[in-house]
Design a protein around this motif. Structure first.
Motif, PDB file in Angstrom:
ATOM      1  N   GLY A  16       4.225  -4.091   0.778  1.00 45.67           N
ATOM      2  CA  GLY A  16       3.423  -4.958   1.793  1.00 45.67           C
ATOM      3  C   GLY A  16       2.276  -5.052   1.743  1.00 45.67           C
ATOM      4  O   GLY A  16       1.897  -5.314   3.222  1.00 45.67           O
ATOM      5  N   SER A  17       1.770  -3.506   1.155  1.00 44.68           N
ATOM      6  CA  SER A  17       0.355  -3.192   1.768  1.00 44.68           C
ATOM      7  C   SER A  17      -0.610  -4.786   1.704  1.00 44.68           C
ATOM      8  O   SER A  17      -1.499  -4.537   2.213  1.00 44.68           O
ATOM      9  CB  SER A  17      -0.037  -1.979   1.398  1.00 44.68           C
ATOM     10  OG  SER A  17       0.414  -0.914   1.986  1.00 44.68           O
ATOM     11  N   LEU A  18      -0.452  -5.407   0.547  1.00 44.81           N
ATOM     12  CA  LEU A  18      -1.911  -6.903   0.328  1.00 44.81           C
ATOM     13  C   LEU A  18      -1.701  -7.954   1.514  1.00 44.81           C
ATOM     14  O   LEU A  18      -2.527  -8.718   1.780  1.00 44.81           O
ATOM     15  CB  LEU A  18      -1.420  -7.195  -1.260  1.00 44.81           C
ATOM     16  CG  LEU A  18      -2.269  -7.854  -1.304  1.00 44.81           C
ATOM     17  CD1 LEU A  18      -4.259  -8.061  -0.739  1.00 44.81           C
ATOM     18  CD2 LEU A  18      -2.004  -9.119  -2.503  1.00 44.81           C
ATOM     19  N   GLY A  19       0.119  -7.990   1.442  1.00 50.72           N
ATOM     20  CA  GLY A  19       0.330  -8.940   2.960  1.00 50.72           C
ATOM     21  C   GLY A  19      -0.147  -8.362   4.349  1.00 50.72           C
ATOM     22  O   GLY A  19      -0.617  -9.775   5.070  1.00 50.72           O
ATOM     23  N   LEU A  20      -0.385  -7.315   4.208  1.00 49.54           N
ATOM     24  CA  LEU A  20      -0.351  -6.753   5.027  1.00 49.54           C
ATOM     25  C   LEU A  20      -2.667  -6.656   5.556  1.00 49.54           C
ATOM     26  O   LEU A  20      -3.231  -6.998   6.700  1.00 49.54           O
ATOM     27  CB  LEU A  20      -0.416  -5.024   6.023  1.00 49.54           C
ATOM     28  CG  LEU A  20      -0.941  -4.044   6.980  1.00 49.54           C
ATOM     29  CD1 LEU A  20      -0.174  -4.972   8.293  1.00 49.54           C
ATOM     30  CD2 LEU A  20      -0.572  -3.004   6.603  1.00 49.54           C
ATOM     31  N   ILE A  21      -2.807  -6.540   4.552  1.00 51.58           N
ATOM     32  CA  ILE A  21      -4.161  -7.126   4.364  1.00 51.58           C
ATOM     33  C   ILE A  21      -4.419  -8.014   4.883  1.00 51.58           C
ATOM     34  O   ILE A  21      -5.522  -8.739   5.420  1.00 51.58           O
ATOM     35  CB  ILE A  21      -5.486  -6.093   3.047  1.00 51.58           C
ATOM     36  CG1 ILE A  21      -4.719  -4.994   3.233  1.00 51.58           C
ATOM     37  CG2 ILE A  21      -6.487  -6.773   3.605  1.00 51.58           C
ATOM     38  CD1 ILE A  21      -4.585  -4.197   1.533  1.00 51.58           C
TER      39      ILE A  21
END
Length: 154
Positions: A16-21
Motif C-alpha cells: 500500500g505504500s504507493l497508494g499512501l504516497i
C-alpha cells in the motif's frame, strides 16, 4: 489549527505504500504543502550492523551499507512510479529504530503533519510485532494521520 505546510510520509515498501504516497500528495496539494518521504531501515537486533558482507569479486561492505543502498534503490524506484508528484519529490533513507527515528526526523524537520500507513494487525501479531504507527501517534509533537494500507492487487 493551522493548515499543514510540511508533511512527513514514512513508507515501508509494503503493497500500500504507493497508494499512501498518492493520498498524501492529494492532501498536500490544496495547502501547497511540502512533502517528504522517508524509509527507516532498522538494524536487526541480533546482528551487528557493521558486520561485513562480502562475495567473491566484490568489495566488502557493512550490512548497514548494503541494506541502505538496497533501500535507497527501492525508494527511488517507488518515487519514480509517482507521476503527479512535484519535481523533485524529496525522499531519503534513515537508519534507526522505526518509531523513534520517524519522531526525531519529524521534530528536527519541523514537520506539522505525519501521514503514515497502518497494516491493521490484531491479536498476537500486533502484540509480538508492536505497532510503529501506535507509538508515533502516542508520542508525536504534531498531528498524525494514519491510513489503513491494503493490498491493491486483491
Amino acid at each position: 489549527m493551522p493548515a499543514p505546510s510540511r508533511i512527513l510520509v514514512p513508507v515501508d515498501f509494503s503493497e500500500g505504500s504507493l497508494g499512501l504516497i498518492h493520498y498524501a500528495l492529494q492532501l498536500a496539494r490544496p495547502f501547497n504543502a511540502e512533502l517528504e518521504l522517508i524509509h527507516v531501515w532498522e538494524p536487526p537486533q541480533y546482528v551487528a550492523p557493521d558486520l561485513l558482507v562480502a562475495a567473491p569479486g566484490w568489495n566488502s561492505l557493512s550490512l548497514e551499507q548494503v541494506a541502505v543502498e538496497a533501500a535507497t534503490k527501492e525508494l527511488n524506484d517507488l518515487v519514480a512510479k509517482v507521476k503527479e508528484a512535484p519535481s523533485p519529490l524529496k525522499h531519503r533513507v534513515v537508519v534507526g529504530e522505526a518509531a523513534s527515528t520517524v519522531l526525531r526526523v519529524a521534530e528536527e524537520g519541523k514537520y506539522d503533519l505525519i501521514v503514515m500507513g497502518t497494516h491493521g494487525r490484531r491479536g498476537l501479531p500486533r502484540l509480538l510485532l508492536g505497532s510503529v504507527a501506535q507509538k508515533i501517534v502516542a508520542r508525536a509533537h504534531c498531528p498524525v494521520l494514519t491510513v489503513h494500507l491494503y493490498d491493491t492487487a486483491k
